[in-house]
Design a protein around this motif. Structure first.
Motif, PDB file in Angstrom:
ATOM      1  N   GLU A  95     -84.686 -64.321  38.631  1.00  0.00           N
ATOM      2  CA  GLU A  95     -85.183 -65.835  39.792  1.00  0.00           C
ATOM      3  C   GLU A  95     -84.239 -66.144  40.943  1.00  0.00           C
ATOM      4  N   LEU A  96     -83.641 -64.737  41.764  1.00  0.00           N
ATOM      5  CA  LEU A  96     -82.612 -64.440  42.854  1.00  0.00           C
ATOM      6  C   LEU A  96     -82.910 -63.451  43.291  1.00  0.00           C
ATOM      7  N   PRO A  97     -83.196 -64.010  44.806  1.00  0.00           N
ATOM      8  CA  PRO A  97     -83.677 -62.263  45.989  1.00  0.00           C
ATOM      9  C   PRO A  97     -82.885 -61.780  45.469  1.00  0.00           C
ATOM     10  N   CYS A  98     -82.544 -60.140  44.857  1.00  0.00           N
ATOM     11  CA  CYS A  98     -82.175 -58.907  44.685  1.00  0.00           C
ATOM     12  C   CYS A  98     -82.634 -58.343  45.845  1.00  0.00           C
ATOM     13  N   LEU A  99     -81.180 -56.943  46.375  1.00  0.00           N
ATOM     14  CA  LEU A  99     -80.859 -56.763  46.903  1.00  0.00           C
ATOM     15  C   LEU A  99     -80.387 -55.337  46.321  1.00  0.00           C
ATOM     16  N   SER A 149     -77.854 -53.004  57.133  1.00  0.00           N
ATOM     17  CA  SER A 149     -79.084 -53.178  57.453  1.00  0.00           C
ATOM     18  C   SER A 149     -78.872 -54.124  55.664  1.00  0.00           C
ATOM     19  N   ILE A 150     -78.738 -54.119  55.138  1.00  0.00           N
ATOM     20  CA  ILE A 150     -79.561 -54.919  53.688  1.00  0.00           C
ATOM     21  C   ILE A 150     -78.195 -56.678  54.388  1.00  0.00           C
ATOM     22  N   LEU A 151     -77.088 -56.426  54.289  1.00  0.00           N
ATOM     23  CA  LEU A 151     -76.752 -57.846  54.781  1.00  0.00           C
ATOM     24  C   LEU A 151     -77.349 -58.664  56.401  1.00  0.00           C
ATOM     25  N   LYS A 152     -77.749 -57.596  56.771  1.00  0.00           N
ATOM     26  CA  LYS A 152     -78.471 -58.452  58.139  1.00  0.00           C
ATOM     27  C   LYS A 152     -80.137 -59.456  57.376  1.00  0.00           C
ATOM     28  N   ARG A 153     -80.340 -57.704  56.532  1.00  0.00           N
ATOM     29  CA  ARG A 153     -81.402 -58.361  55.858  1.00  0.00           C
ATOM     30  C   ARG A 153     -81.839 -59.523  54.539  1.00  0.00           C
ATOM     31  N   ALA A 191     -92.794 -62.176  47.839  1.00  0.00           N
ATOM     32  CA  ALA A 191     -92.059 -62.635  48.646  1.00  0.00           C
ATOM     33  C   ALA A 191     -90.340 -63.397  48.738  1.00  0.00           C
ATOM     34  N   ARG A 192     -90.662 -63.150  47.153  1.00  0.00           N
ATOM     35  CA  ARG A 192     -89.332 -63.823  47.019  1.00  0.00           C
ATOM     36  C   ARG A 192     -88.001 -62.827  47.087  1.00  0.00           C
ATOM     37  N   ARG A 193     -88.294 -61.260  46.984  1.00  0.00           N
ATOM     38  CA  ARG A 193     -87.245 -60.273  47.838  1.00  0.00           C
ATOM     39  C   ARG A 193     -87.387 -60.182  48.955  1.00  0.00           C
ATOM     40  N   GLY A 194     -88.203 -60.843  49.469  1.00  0.00           N
ATOM     41  CA  GLY A 194     -87.802 -60.630  51.324  1.00  0.00           C
ATOM     42  C   GLY A 194     -88.602 -59.422  51.696  1.00  0.00           C
ATOM     43  N   THR A 195     -89.920 -58.412  50.908  1.00  0.00           N
ATOM     44  CA  THR A 195     -89.953 -57.221  51.118  1.00  0.00           C
ATOM     45  C   THR A 195     -91.825 -57.266  50.812  1.00  0.00           C
ATOM     46  N   ALA A 196     -92.070 -56.135  51.919  1.00  0.00           N
ATOM     47  CA  ALA A 196     -93.546 -56.259  51.874  1.00  0.00           C
ATOM     48  C   ALA A 196     -93.813 -54.881  51.407  1.00  0.00           C
ATOM     49  N   LEU A 197     -94.789 -55.330  50.441  1.00  0.00           N
ATOM     50  CA  LEU A 197     -95.644 -53.599  50.039  1.00  0.00           C
ATOM     51  C   LEU A 197     -96.838 -53.437  50.204  1.00  0.00           C
ATOM     52  N   ARG A 198     -97.420 -52.850  50.944  1.00  0.00           N
ATOM     53  CA  ARG A 198     -99.168 -52.829  50.667  1.00  0.00           C
ATOM     54  C   ARG A 198     -99.875 -51.733  49.974  1.00  0.00           C
ATOM     55  N   PHE A 199    -101.256 -52.023  48.688  1.00  0.00           N
ATOM     56  CA  PHE A 199    -101.229 -51.627  47.860  1.00  0.00           C
ATOM     57  C   PHE A 199    -102.605 -51.089  48.076  1.00  0.00           C
ATOM     58  N   GLU A 214     -89.635 -53.396  42.396  1.00  0.00           N
ATOM     59  CA  GLU A 214     -88.193 -52.790  42.681  1.00  0.00           C
ATOM     60  C   GLU A 214     -87.796 -51.414  43.533  1.00  0.00           C
ATOM     61  N   ARG A 215     -88.419 -51.296  41.897  1.00  0.00           N
ATOM     62  CA  ARG A 215     -88.511 -49.530  42.422  1.00  0.00           C
ATOM     63  C   ARG A 215     -89.111 -48.887  43.598  1.00  0.00           C
ATOM     64  N   LEU A 216     -90.555 -49.294  43.547  1.00  0.00           N
ATOM     65  CA  LEU A 216     -91.146 -49.058  44.883  1.00  0.00           C
ATOM     66  C   LEU A 216     -90.825 -49.614  46.521  1.00  0.00           C
ATOM     67  N   ALA A 217     -90.449 -50.516  46.107  1.00  0.00           N
ATOM     68  CA  ALA A 217     -89.675 -51.192  47.587  1.00  0.00           C
ATOM     69  C   ALA A 217     -88.567 -50.007  47.421  1.00  0.00           C
ATOM     70  N   ILE A 218     -87.501 -49.285  47.311  1.00  0.00           N
ATOM     71  CA  ILE A 218     -86.403 -48.625  47.212  1.00  0.00           C
ATOM     72  C   ILE A 218     -86.970 -47.563  47.413  1.00  0.00           C
TER      73      ILE A 218
END
Length: 477
Positions: free
Chosen positions: A107-111, A124-128, A333-341, A366-370
């Motif tokens: 439920e939390l945006p996790c980095l 970079s993480i803190l700017k995100r 969107a909850r994690r502020g990440t953009a991935l395309r499949f 989360e794994r794919l975003a990393i």
């Protein structure tokens, strides 16, 4: 610990970062590094030392968790943080000695970051995180509604919206990871108690001997270590909703005490003879079969019928694979990440059994975003267990997802490929529903490509902006 030289990127300044780190040497390192990056660190040794400012005075941009053991205190803190600010970015640090057994905090945006500290990575993480904090808050009051358009999840939302205005107890059933807490929050947000607190408690994560104190609070000297009086979760939830997750893991002794609270609407702190009125609505959840528990003797029958006033069954993800694209969008969107499949990857995911349900999907994303390389994710980029071909028994809506991707890939010219990709049932195919699904998929894709700009999405779709706006309203996008 190695600290590598800082990059020359533009830095975000005058922002506070809460750091929880028990190791004193590591605490000093965090403080030095954050000050060098022009952040204002608030460093505490443990969760109990956190000073929660008033919401209007809160100016943290992120919470950074150092090397924490996976204890009840960590679970408790994450639940507090979700109640305090569900949009607060949480930076989880993986140590050099291995992964921490993190509790779920979807439920939390996790980095995620790894030790040793590297200035460019941390910056970079803190700017995100700062960008996440600057995003506008959702305008809809129902920000936790279960996502999807499948009949099963539509029925869940209908039941929630029917029961929410009443003060009846709700029992949410379903496998682990199906989104029971999301449903519970939706009950709260649709109710007259929405302005009050939503207080979650994981009954399975708190040791049985501590659960009574957690729920009811205690007086000073009630037991060894009770150095001061403390409110319990029932008091925290006054005027709001208390969510008792994994109620099936509660001991029989605690079940008796909970039943008495539900009957008398009063509580007693541990070590006190004074009763306190209780005005908290109870929403309970479990992945266990409580009816079997009643038969086998590990769950009280009277408590079961007291809680089971209005049961809601959360469907497993394998039974609503057609909701997968929407769930992926919401989780990213909850994690502020953009991935395309690409079409093949999405098709493979639709055919997966998802034993871990939405939680498993969140972990995969989360794994794919990393590992994100900036290109479309293909089947070969997925872990091996997700690459199996979908069975022929997949739903026609899953085939529509594939068809919509074929249209986009072929620029609208691949009509034969689109038709060949469909799976026809014995009853045929509803053409109107299919075309609507294709249109929605293309509009979503255009909005992603346009970065959310409606005018640019309309240009990509070769239509007037006003026409696209009307379609967005029509489909509730």
């Amino acid at each position: 610990m190695a600290v590598i030289a800082a990059s020359q990127e533009e830095l975000v300044t005058d922002a506070k970062v809460l750091v929880i780190e028990p190791d004193q040497a590591q605490s000093r390192t965090w403080e030095t590094v954050l000050r060098f990056l022009d952040y204002d660190p608030i460093v505490v040794a443990d969760f109990h030392a956190v000073q929660w400012p008033a919401p209007q005075q809160q100016d943290w941009i992120a919470v950074l968790l150092g090397q924490q053991a996976s204890t009840g205190a960590l679970h408790h803190f994450l639940e507090q943080l979700r109640s305090y600010d569900p949009r607060m970015p949480l930076v989880r640090v993986s140590g050099e000695t291995g992964e921490v057994d993190w509790p779920q905090c979807e439920e939390l945006p996790c980095l995620q970051m790894e030790l040793p500290i590297r200035y460019p990575q941390l910056s970079s993480i803190l700017k995100r995180a700062h960008e996440m904090r600057r995003l506008p808050a959702p305008t809809s009051g129902h920000v936790h509604a279960p996502s999807g358009r499948s009949p099963a999840i539509v029925e869940v939302r209908r039941l929630i919206e029917r029961v929410a205005p009443h003060d009846a107890h709700v029992l949410i059933l379903g496998e682990s990871g199906t989104g029971k807490e999301v449903a519970a929050r939706h009950v709260h947000e649709c109710s007259a108690r929405a302005a009050g607190p939503f207080v979650p408690v994981n009954c399975g994560a708190i040791p049985a001997e501590l659960l009574e104190s957690e729920l009811f609070g205690h007086e000073r000297g009630a037991f060894t270590g009770a150095l001061s009086a403390r409110q319990g979760r029932f008091e925290f939830a006054e005027g709001g909703t208390l969510f008792l997750d994994e109620i099936g893991d509660m001991s029989l002794q605690m079940q008796v005490k909970l039943l008495r609270v539900l009957q008398e609407r009063t509580i007693q702190r541990v070590g006190s003879n004074r009763t306190v009125p209780c005005n908290a609505r109870i929403v309970a959840a479990t992945h266990r079969d409580l009816e079997a528990g009643v038969r086998e003797g590990w769950f009280r029958e009277d408590l079961y019928y007291r809680l089971n006033v209005f049961p809601i069954e959360m469907p497993p993800l394998r039974e609503r694979a057609q909701d997968l694209p929407r769930l992926i969008e919401d989780l990213l969107a909850r994690r502020g990440t953009a991935l395309r499949f690409d079409a093949g990857a999405l098709h493979a995911l639709c055919g997966h059994e998802w034993p871990g349900n939405v939680r498993e999907l969140a972990n995969l994303l989360e794994r794919l975003a990393i590992l994100d390389t900036g290109r479309r994710i293909e089947v070969g980029d997925l872990p091996a267990r997700y690459r199996q071909e979908p069975s022929l028994a997949q739903t026609s809506h899953d085939a529509q997802i594939q068809a919509a991707q074929v249209v986009q890939r072929d620029g609208g010219g691949g009509v034969d490929g689109l038709v060949d990709s469909l799976v026809w049932t014995a009853d045929g195919l509803d053409l109107k529903d299919h075309l609507s699904s294709v249109e929605m998929a293309l509009i979503r894709r255009a909005l992603v490509e346009a970065g959310g700009t409606v005018a640019e999405a309309a240009r990509l779709l070769k239509m007037n902006r006003t026409t696209l706006v009307e379609k967005l309203r029509k489909y509730g996008l």
